[in-house]
Design a protein around this motif. Structure first.
Motif, PDB file in Angstrom:
ATOM      1  N   ASP A   1      -5.114   2.560   6.713  1.00  0.00           N
ATOM      2  CA  ASP A   1      -5.203   1.175   6.291  1.00  0.00           C
ATOM      3  C   ASP A   1      -6.580   0.817   5.737  1.00  0.00           C
ATOM      4  O   ASP A   1      -7.325   0.052   6.314  1.00  0.00           O
ATOM      5  CB  ASP A   1      -4.832   0.247   7.446  1.00  0.00           C
TER       6      ASP A   1
ATOM      7  N   GLU B   1      -5.141  -7.950  -0.382  1.00  0.00           N
ATOM      8  CA  GLU B   1      -5.544  -8.253   0.996  1.00  0.00           C
ATOM      9  C   GLU B   1      -6.925  -7.705   1.339  1.00  0.00           C
ATOM     10  O   GLU B   1      -7.284  -7.607   2.494  1.00  0.00           O
ATOM     11  CB  GLU B   1      -4.519  -7.659   1.964  1.00  0.00           C
TER      12      GLU B   1
ATOM     13  N   ASP C   1      -4.237  -2.451  -5.616  1.00  0.00           N
ATOM     14  CA  ASP C   1      -3.746  -2.844  -4.293  1.00  0.00           C
ATOM     15  C   ASP C   1      -4.907  -3.507  -3.554  1.00  0.00           C
ATOM     16  O   ASP C   1      -5.453  -2.977  -2.600  1.00  0.00           O
ATOM     17  CB  ASP C   1      -3.252  -1.598  -3.533  1.00  0.00           C
TER      18      ASP C   1
ATOM     19  N   SER D   1       0.827  -1.203   0.000  1.00  0.00           N
ATOM     20  CA  SER D   1       0.000   0.000   0.000  1.00  0.00           C
ATOM     21  C   SER D   1       0.863   1.257   0.000  1.00  0.00           C
ATOM     22  O   SER D   1       0.508   2.263  -0.620  1.00  0.00           O
ATOM     23  CB  SER D   1      -0.937   0.001   1.216  1.00  0.00           C
TER      24      SER D   1
HETATM   25 MG    MG Z   1      -1.953  -2.830   2.337  1.00  0.00          MG
END
Ligand code: MG
Ligand code: GDP
Length: 193
Positions: A54, A80, A77, A37
């Motif tokens: 986040d 996750e 990105d 990130s």
């Molecule tokens: Mg990340």
């Protein structure tokens, strides 16, 4: 951003269809905490990469000029974003190119990078997909666990490019994305021959 305004010779250069307006989808892969990130934010021009916001996942859209030619990158990105197998498989399928990130301060993230490379090969068997292996956090000299040579050797085995970066210092981040564009162009050209 209008950088082609003075370029009136494209009728000579381009062969018609899909030259400049091509958008390349680039997907970030790698273990949690390696700096995906942060790299994405530097790429996206959100300068304070040290700031940890986040969010679950993000996509960044940017054009850059590489070797006098403009290229657009859509950077994903989202690896996750959730833990679904579906998303992971989607990620493995959607990219025109991949950035596999590990942290030079974390040996297990380096081993994970190899796993990801294998998964990617499995998902995209016959395709010759551009991949760059990235050793991030090169600024953390004292806590380094993976040497430059180990990273380089791994990239040779996995037949991909290699670069070390520091998202914190913005070191080599631009070079990384230039490299991705060059890789994509190279492989495209060799396909069209
Ligand atoms: Mg990340
Ligand atoms: P991600 O989980 O892969 O998205 O990793 P993040 O981008 O969230 O980064 C994880 C942590 O590592 C954060 O605290 C970042 O500030 C830090 N970090 C990321 N890149 C670097 C870097 O190049 N150098 C240093 N020293 N820290 C970094």
């Amino acid at each position: 951003r209008g950088s082609c305004a003075s370029d009136s010779s494209d009728s000579v250069i381009s062969t018609g269809s899909e030259t400049d307006s091509q958008v390349y989808k680039v997907v970030l892969l790698g273990e949690h905490g390696v700096g995906k990130s942060s790299l994405a934010r530097v790429f996206g021009g959100l300068e304070d990469a040290g700031h940890d916001c986040d969010e679950a996942g993000n996509t960044y859209d940017r054009s850059l000029v590489v070797d006098d030619e403009e290229a657009s990158i859509l950077l994903y990105d989202i690896w996750e974003q959730d833990n679904s197998q579906w998303l992971k498989e989607q990620c493995m399928r959607m990219g025109d190119a991949y950035i596999i990130v590990y942290s030079v301060t974390d040996k297990s993230s380096f081993e994970k990078a190899s796993e990801l490379r294998i998964q990617l090969r499995r998902a995209r068997q016959s395709e010759n997909i551009p991949i760059i292996l990235v050793g991030n956090k090169s600024d953390l000299v004292r806590s380094r666990e993976v040497s430059v040579d180990e990273g380089r050797a791994c990239a040779v085995v996995f037949d991909c490019k290699f670069i070390e970066t520091s998202a914190s210092l913005h070191h080599n981040v631009h070079a990384l994305f230039e490299g991705i564009v060059r890789q994509i162009r190279l492989r495209k050209d060799s396909k069209e021959e």
